[in-house]
Scaffold this motif. Sequence first.
Motif, PDB file in Angstrom:
ATOM      1  N   ALA A  17      -4.501   6.006   8.235  1.00  0.00           N
ATOM      2  CA  ALA A  17      -3.519   6.690   9.084  1.00  0.00           C
ATOM      3  C   ALA A  17      -2.091   6.282   8.727  1.00  0.00           C
ATOM      4  CB  ALA A  17      -3.799   6.400  10.561  1.00  0.00           C
ATOM      5  N   ALA A  18      -1.884   5.006   8.442  1.00  0.00           N
ATOM      6  CA  ALA A  18      -0.544   4.515   8.109  1.00  0.00           C
ATOM      7  C   ALA A  18      -0.033   5.081   6.795  1.00  0.00           C
ATOM      8  CB  ALA A  18      -0.552   2.989   8.058  1.00  0.00           C
ATOM      9  N   LEU A  19      -0.938   5.530   5.936  1.00  0.00           N
ATOM     10  CA  LEU A  19      -0.549   6.039   4.617  1.00  0.00           C
ATOM     11  C   LEU A  19      -0.537   7.560   4.526  1.00  0.00           C
ATOM     12  CD1 LEU A  19      -2.597   3.509   2.467  1.00  0.00           C
ATOM     13  CD2 LEU A  19      -0.120   3.523   2.853  1.00  0.00           C
ATOM     14  N   ILE A  59      -9.245   4.311  -1.864  1.00  0.00           N
ATOM     15  CA  ILE A  59      -9.256   3.551  -0.616  1.00  0.00           C
ATOM     16  C   ILE A  59     -10.457   2.612  -0.667  1.00  0.00           C
ATOM     17  CG2 ILE A  59      -9.410   3.632   1.909  1.00  0.00           C
ATOM     18  CD1 ILE A  59      -6.868   4.976   0.910  1.00  0.00           C
ATOM     19  N   ALA A  60     -10.190   1.324  -0.742  1.00  0.00           N
ATOM     20  CA  ALA A  60     -11.240   0.301  -0.817  1.00  0.00           C
ATOM     21  C   ALA A  60     -10.845  -0.840   0.108  1.00  0.00           C
ATOM     22  CB  ALA A  60     -11.414  -0.176  -2.253  1.00  0.00           C
ATOM     23  N   VAL A  61     -11.094  -0.631   1.378  1.00  0.00           N
ATOM     24  CA  VAL A  61     -10.727  -1.622   2.402  1.00  0.00           C
ATOM     25  C   VAL A  61     -11.954  -1.902   3.265  1.00  0.00           C
ATOM     26  CG1 VAL A  61      -8.310  -0.867   2.457  1.00  0.00           C
ATOM     27  CG2 VAL A  61      -9.947   0.139   4.053  1.00  0.00           C
ATOM     28  N   PRO A  62     -11.967  -3.021   3.976  1.00  0.00           N
ATOM     29  CA  PRO A  62     -13.071  -3.255   4.913  1.00  0.00           C
ATOM     30  C   PRO A  62     -13.104  -2.152   5.979  1.00  0.00           C
ATOM     31  CG  PRO A  62     -11.796  -5.258   4.574  1.00  0.00           C
ATOM     32  CD  PRO A  62     -11.030  -4.144   3.930  1.00  0.00           C
ATOM     33  N   TRP A  63     -14.309  -1.819   6.435  1.00  0.00           N
ATOM     34  CA  TRP A  63     -14.469  -0.753   7.424  1.00  0.00           C
ATOM     35  C   TRP A  63     -13.599  -0.997   8.659  1.00  0.00           C
ATOM     36  CZ3 TRP A  63     -14.979   3.899   8.577  1.00  0.00           C
ATOM     37  CH2 TRP A  63     -15.304   4.317   9.864  1.00  0.00           C
ATOM     38  N   ASP A  64     -13.495  -2.215   9.097  1.00  0.00           N
ATOM     39  CA  ASP A  64     -12.716  -2.525  10.303  1.00  0.00           C
ATOM     40  C   ASP A  64     -11.275  -2.025  10.198  1.00  0.00           C
ATOM     41  OD1 ASP A  64     -15.028  -3.836  10.963  1.00  0.00           O
ATOM     42  OD2 ASP A  64     -14.115  -5.798  11.208  1.00  0.00           O
ATOM     43  N   GLY A  65     -10.707  -2.018   9.013  1.00  0.00           N
ATOM     44  CA  GLY A  65      -9.320  -1.602   8.843  1.00  0.00           C
ATOM     45  C   GLY A  65      -9.142  -0.211   8.284  1.00  0.00           C
ATOM     46  N   HIS A  66     -10.233   0.512   8.106  1.00  0.00           N
ATOM     47  CA  HIS A  66     -10.176   1.823   7.455  1.00  0.00           C
ATOM     48  C   HIS A  66      -9.245   2.798   8.164  1.00  0.00           C
ATOM     49  CE1 HIS A  66     -11.810   5.870   6.329  1.00  0.00           C
ATOM     50  NE2 HIS A  66     -11.782   5.317   5.121  1.00  0.00           N
ATOM     51  N   ALA A  67      -9.507   3.089   9.420  1.00  0.00           N
ATOM     52  CA  ALA A  67      -8.733   4.104  10.139  1.00  0.00           C
ATOM     53  C   ALA A  67      -7.246   3.750  10.182  1.00  0.00           C
ATOM     54  CB  ALA A  67      -9.281   4.289  11.549  1.00  0.00           C
ATOM     55  N   ALA A  68      -6.936   2.518  10.513  1.00  0.00           N
ATOM     56  CA  ALA A  68      -5.528   2.111  10.621  1.00  0.00           C
ATOM     57  C   ALA A  68      -4.829   2.185   9.269  1.00  0.00           C
ATOM     58  CB  ALA A  68      -5.429   0.698  11.192  1.00  0.00           C
ATOM     59  N   THR A  69      -5.499   1.739   8.214  1.00  0.00           N
ATOM     60  CA  THR A  69      -4.895   1.762   6.880  1.00  0.00           C
ATOM     61  C   THR A  69      -4.650   3.187   6.422  1.00  0.00           C
ATOM     62  OG1 THR A  69      -5.968  -0.321   6.292  1.00  0.00           O
ATOM     63  CG2 THR A  69      -5.195   1.053   4.474  1.00  0.00           C
ATOM     64  N   SER A 106       2.540   9.095   2.784  1.00  0.00           N
ATOM     65  CA  SER A 106       2.612   8.709   1.366  1.00  0.00           C
ATOM     66  C   SER A 106       1.511   9.344   0.528  1.00  0.00           C
ATOM     67  CB  SER A 106       2.504   7.187   1.227  1.00  0.00           C
ATOM     68  OG  SER A 106       3.540   6.556   1.921  1.00  0.00           O
ATOM     69  N   LEU A 107       0.382   9.683   1.162  1.00  0.00           N
ATOM     70  CA  LEU A 107      -0.748  10.255   0.434  1.00  0.00           C
ATOM     71  C   LEU A 107      -0.770  11.780   0.452  1.00  0.00           C
ATOM     72  CD1 LEU A 107      -3.563   7.756   1.493  1.00  0.00           C
ATOM     73  CD2 LEU A 107      -2.437   7.948  -0.738  1.00  0.00           C
ATOM     74  N   ALA A 108       0.188  12.400   1.109  1.00  0.00           N
ATOM     75  CA  ALA A 108       0.237  13.865   1.160  1.00  0.00           C
ATOM     76  C   ALA A 108       0.313  14.426  -0.260  1.00  0.00           C
ATOM     77  CB  ALA A 108       1.430  14.334   1.981  1.00  0.00           C
ATOM     78  N   GLY A 109      -0.574  15.380  -0.550  1.00  0.00           N
ATOM     79  CA  GLY A 109      -0.610  16.012  -1.862  1.00  0.00           C
ATOM     80  C   GLY A 109      -1.338  15.207  -2.918  1.00  0.00           C
ATOM     81  N   ASN A 160       0.812  -1.216   0.000  1.00  0.00           N
ATOM     82  CA  ASN A 160       0.000   0.000   0.000  1.00  0.00           C
ATOM     83  C   ASN A 160       0.845   1.267   0.000  1.00  0.00           C
ATOM     84  OD1 ASN A 160      -2.365  -1.461  -0.016  1.00  0.00           O
ATOM     85  ND2 ASN A 160      -2.707  -1.283   2.189  1.00  0.00           N
ATOM     86  N   GLU A 161       1.881   1.298   0.818  1.00  0.00           N
ATOM     87  CA  GLU A 161       2.701   2.500   0.928  1.00  0.00           C
ATOM     88  C   GLU A 161       3.402   2.816  -0.392  1.00  0.00           C
ATOM     89  OE1 GLU A 161       6.315   4.281   3.610  1.00  0.00           O
ATOM     90  OE2 GLU A 161       4.969   2.806   4.512  1.00  0.00           O
ATOM     91  N   GLU A 162       3.946   1.811  -1.036  1.00  0.00           N
ATOM     92  CA  GLU A 162       4.637   2.007  -2.307  1.00  0.00           C
ATOM     93  C   GLU A 162       3.670   2.466  -3.395  1.00  0.00           C
ATOM     94  OE1 GLU A 162       7.606   2.315  -5.127  1.00  0.00           O
ATOM     95  OE2 GLU A 162       7.778   2.141  -2.953  1.00  0.00           O
TER      96      GLU A 162
END
Length: 163
Positions: free
Chosen positions: A29-31, A17-27, A34-37, A5-7
């Motif tokens: 936040a971790a990016l 962003i297409a992830v299960p809701w359970d992992g949304h915030a963590a995914t 990398s997602l700036a801009g 994901n980061e790469e």
Amino acid sequence: AGADNEEVARRSDVVVIAVPWDGHAATVAALAESLAGKIVVDCVNPLGFDKQGPYPLRVEEGSAVQQAARLLPDSRVCAAFNHVSAPLLADPEIDRIELDVLICTEDRELVGVVAALAARIPGMRGIYAGRLRNAHQIEAFTANLIAINKRYKAHAGIRVTDL
């Protein structure tokens, strides 16, 4: 080509962003770095499922996309594709999808970018549906579409008329 994901976030101009809701915030936040801009299209629906079917979950920020916007202050965030049938999008045999993609964002310039992305699929068009604060209604309505699709063994979508 594949990557983590980061790469992928680092290499992309537009990220969905297409992830299960359970992992949304963590995914998300971790990016953040990398997602700036970058343009971030959030299509996550905070839904629960039980014996009675799908139902919307309460989100502290108001919606999944508002949570993403809070976690990604340096990104350009919008909600889109929330209500589009994932099996339709994933099926390489489908060459046309007759529906509208509702787009919520604070950044009106993103509407054109995401509408152009939607228009790459014949029959699909993007429609501005309001600010991020309106996205919770679309996320919640997706529970209804899932119930309709299950009941009628279909891939129902939305078409806005008179535009």
